[in-house]
Structure formats: structure tokens, C-alpha cells
Design a protein around this motif. Structure first.
Motif, PDB file in Angstrom:
ATOM      1  N   ALA A 182       0.966  -1.229  -0.078  1.00  9.68           N
ATOM      2  CA  ALA A 182       0.025   0.009  -0.032  1.00  9.68           C
ATOM      3  C   ALA A 182       0.738   1.151   0.002  1.00  9.68           C
ATOM      4  CB  ALA A 182      -0.933   0.032   1.209  1.00  9.68           C
ATOM      5  N   GLY A 183       2.108   1.225   0.525  1.00 11.11           N
ATOM      6  CA  GLY A 183       3.047   1.964   0.699  1.00 11.11           C
ATOM      7  C   GLY A 183       4.236   1.925   1.340  1.00 11.11           C
ATOM      8  N   ALA A 184       5.147   2.962   1.017  1.00 16.08           N
ATOM      9  CA  ALA A 184       6.540   2.629   1.658  1.00 16.08           C
ATOM     10  C   ALA A 184       7.171   4.027   1.980  1.00 16.08           C
ATOM     11  CB  ALA A 184       7.325   1.852   0.707  1.00 16.08           C
ATOM     12  N   MET A 185       7.908   4.141   3.272  1.00 11.88           N
ATOM     13  CA  MET A 185       8.649   5.018   3.539  1.00 11.88           C
ATOM     14  C   MET A 185      10.040   4.712   3.647  1.00 11.88           C
ATOM     15  SD  MET A 185       8.079   7.884   6.595  1.00 11.88           S
ATOM     16  CE  MET A 185       6.869   8.640   6.034  1.00 11.88           C
ATOM     17  N   THR A 186      11.074   5.307   2.908  1.00  4.73           N
ATOM     18  CA  THR A 186      12.681   4.788   2.782  1.00  4.73           C
ATOM     19  C   THR A 186      13.408   5.883   3.664  1.00  4.73           C
ATOM     20  OG1 THR A 186      12.946   6.078   0.816  1.00  4.73           O
ATOM     21  CG2 THR A 186      12.078   3.630   0.640  1.00  4.73           C
TER      22      THR A 186
ATOM     23  N   ILE B 225      15.259  10.111   6.584  1.00  2.00           N
ATOM     24  CA  ILE B 225      14.068   9.640   5.837  1.00  2.00           C
ATOM     25  C   ILE B 225      14.189  10.477   4.526  1.00  2.00           C
ATOM     26  CG2 ILE B 225      11.443   9.896   5.552  1.00  2.00           C
ATOM     27  CD1 ILE B 225      11.443   9.687   8.659  1.00  2.00           C
ATOM     28  N   ASP B 226      14.023   9.738   3.267  1.00  2.00           N
ATOM     29  CA  ASP B 226      14.179  10.331   2.032  1.00  2.00           C
ATOM     30  C   ASP B 226      13.170  10.138   1.159  1.00  2.00           C
ATOM     31  OD1 ASP B 226      14.928   7.603   1.273  1.00  2.00           O
ATOM     32  OD2 ASP B 226      16.861   7.821   1.806  1.00  2.00           O
ATOM     33  N   HIS B 227      12.115   9.349   1.312  1.00  2.00           N
ATOM     34  CA  HIS B 227      10.950   9.406   0.231  1.00  2.00           C
ATOM     35  C   HIS B 227       9.831   8.537   0.959  1.00  2.00           C
ATOM     36  CE1 HIS B 227       9.226   8.708  -3.494  1.00  2.00           C
ATOM     37  NE2 HIS B 227       8.984   7.650  -3.331  1.00  2.00           N
ATOM     38  N   THR B 228       8.811   9.127   0.668  1.00  2.00           N
ATOM     39  CA  THR B 228       7.503   8.332   0.945  1.00  2.00           C
ATOM     40  C   THR B 228       6.495   8.158  -0.329  1.00  2.00           C
ATOM     41  OG1 THR B 228       7.298   9.846   2.984  1.00  2.00           O
ATOM     42  CG2 THR B 228       5.548   8.917   2.492  1.00  2.00           C
ATOM     43  N   GLU B 229       6.034   7.040  -0.361  1.00  2.00           N
ATOM     44  CA  GLU B 229       5.167   6.697  -1.315  1.00  2.00           C
ATOM     45  C   GLU B 229       4.012   5.855  -0.979  1.00  2.00           C
ATOM     46  OE1 GLU B 229       5.763   3.514  -4.850  1.00  2.00           O
ATOM     47  OE2 GLU B 229       7.615   4.872  -4.716  1.00  2.00           O
ATOM     48  N   VAL B 230       2.978   6.314  -1.457  1.00  2.00           N
ATOM     49  CA  VAL B 230       1.683   5.614  -1.273  1.00  2.00           C
ATOM     50  C   VAL B 230       0.940   5.347  -2.589  1.00  2.00           C
ATOM     51  CG1 VAL B 230      -0.794   5.952   0.119  1.00  2.00           C
ATOM     52  CG2 VAL B 230       1.186   7.166   1.154  1.00  2.00           C
ATOM     53  N   GLU B 231       0.495   4.149  -2.624  1.00  2.00           N
ATOM     54  CA  GLU B 231      -0.125   3.922  -3.797  1.00  2.00           C
ATOM     55  C   GLU B 231      -1.663   4.563  -3.929  1.00  2.00           C
ATOM     56  OE1 GLU B 231       1.026   1.851  -6.040  1.00  2.00           O
ATOM     57  OE2 GLU B 231       2.753   1.480  -4.780  1.00  2.00           O
TER      58      GLU B 231
ATOM     59  N   GLY C  41       0.560   7.566   5.072  1.00  2.00           N
ATOM     60  CA  GLY C  41       1.885   8.362   5.278  1.00  2.00           C
ATOM     61  C   GLY C  41       2.418   8.591   6.649  1.00  2.00           C
ATOM     62  N   LYS C  42       1.322   9.224   7.417  1.00  2.00           N
ATOM     63  CA  LYS C  42       1.576   9.530   8.887  1.00  2.00           C
ATOM     64  C   LYS C  42       1.632   8.047   9.710  1.00  2.00           C
ATOM     65  CE  LYS C  42       1.359  11.809  12.729  1.00  2.00           C
ATOM     66  NZ  LYS C  42       1.647  11.319  13.612  1.00  2.00           N
ATOM     67  N   GLN C  43       0.978   7.273   9.410  1.00  2.00           N
ATOM     68  CA  GLN C  43       1.131   5.732   9.902  1.00  2.00           C
ATOM     69  C   GLN C  43       2.575   5.275   9.976  1.00  2.00           C
ATOM     70  OE1 GLN C  43      -2.176   2.995   9.569  1.00  2.00           O
ATOM     71  NE2 GLN C  43      -3.485   4.746   8.636  1.00  2.00           N
ATOM     72  N   MET C  44       3.152   5.346   8.576  1.00  2.00           N
ATOM     73  CA  MET C  44       4.367   4.885   8.272  1.00  2.00           C
ATOM     74  C   MET C  44       5.424   5.552   9.154  1.00  2.00           C
ATOM     75  SD  MET C  44       4.463   3.404   4.333  1.00  2.00           S
ATOM     76  CE  MET C  44       3.786   5.170   3.750  1.00  2.00           C
ATOM     77  N   LEU C  45       5.257   7.005   9.069  1.00  2.00           N
ATOM     78  CA  LEU C  45       6.222   7.834   9.994  1.00  2.00           C
ATOM     79  C   LEU C  45       6.197   7.480  11.327  1.00  2.00           C
ATOM     80  CD1 LEU C  45       8.092  10.339  10.006  1.00  2.00           C
ATOM     81  CD2 LEU C  45       6.269  11.584  10.323  1.00  2.00           C
ATOM     82  N   ASP C  46       5.057   7.207  11.965  1.00  2.00           N
ATOM     83  CA  ASP C  46       4.802   6.759  13.307  1.00  2.00           C
ATOM     84  C   ASP C  46       5.531   5.651  13.770  1.00  2.00           C
ATOM     85  OD1 ASP C  46       3.464   9.031  13.744  1.00  2.00           O
ATOM     86  OD2 ASP C  46       1.421   8.118  13.794  1.00  2.00           O
ATOM     87  N   LYS C  47       5.418   4.713  12.801  1.00  2.00           N
ATOM     88  CA  LYS C  47       6.180   3.299  12.884  1.00  2.00           C
ATOM     89  C   LYS C  47       7.955   3.510  12.755  1.00  2.00           C
ATOM     90  CE  LYS C  47       5.875  -0.998  13.094  1.00  2.00           C
ATOM     91  NZ  LYS C  47       5.268  -1.788  14.202  1.00  2.00           N
ATOM     92  N   ILE C  48       8.294   4.505  11.984  1.00  2.00           N
ATOM     93  CA  ILE C  48       9.736   5.121  12.040  1.00  2.00           C
ATOM     94  C   ILE C  48      10.092   5.616  13.396  1.00  2.00           C
ATOM     95  CG2 ILE C  48      11.338   6.184  10.879  1.00  2.00           C
ATOM     96  CD1 ILE C  48      10.187   5.301   8.367  1.00  2.00           C
TER      97      ILE C  48
END
Length: 94
Positions: free
Chosen positions: A23-27, A38-44, A53-60
Motif C-alpha cells: 500500500a505504501g513505503a517510507m524509505t 528519511i528520504d522518500h514517502t510513497e503511497v499507492e 504516510g503518517k502511520q508509516m512515519l509513526d512506525k519509524i
């Protein structure tokens, strides 16, 4: 929705999956001991508007707290989130 962290050598990823579909990735880059960038955020497209995006950031951020790591948000999305979200600034590299 499942979000997990994966690291390989000098790169890391927060990957969001739903029913085994990406569904998405934050690298991020591992810039040394105690620092990630953190260099990139991508959401399908079909997952836009779901706060993914916020959920992935919270995980990081959660991982950074556990490992005592600071974050430099070069990704425009992550940088904007750090500017407007006070409760994650404790891991921000100043």
C-alpha cells in the motif's frame, strides 16, 4: 493494514501492506550509529487519504525511540509532518 520495518545494509523501509499487497513505503538511509535520514514517502493511489504516510512515519518514530536514533527528514512529506506534529519532535535531529 500492517506496517513493518525492514532494514538491509544502509537502507531501511517502513512498508505498509494490506492482504499482502503493498500500500505504501517510507524509505530511509542509515547515516551512522544513531542517525537515519528519511528520504522518500510513497503511497499507492488507491490508499490516498487514509493517513498512511503518517502511520508509516509513526512506525519509524517508534523504532527510532526504541533504538535511541535521531531522524533527519529530507522527504518533503516527513519534513512537513515534523513541523506540524509536536509529539514526534523528540527524535528530530536539530
Amino acid at each position: 493494514m500492517e506496517i513493518f520495518i525492514k532494514e538491509h545494509e544502509t537502507k531501511g523501509y517502513a512498508i505498509a501492506q494490506e492482504n499482502e499487497k503493498k500500500a505504501g513505503a517510507m524509505t530511509y538511509s542509515i547515516a551512522g550509529e544513531g542517525l537515519i535520514i528519511i528520504d522518500h514517502t510513497e503511497v499507492e493511489p488507491e490508499y490516498n487519504g487514509n493517513n498512511l504516510g503518517k502511520q508509516m512515519l509513526d512506525k519509524i518514530v517508534e523504532m527510532a525511540r526504541e533504538k535511541n536514533v535521531k531522524i533527519i527528514p529530507l522527504c518533503p512529506f516527513a519534513a512537513a509532518m515534523f513541523k506540524k506534529t509536536d509529539d514526534i519532535k523528540d527524535v528530530l535531529k536539530i
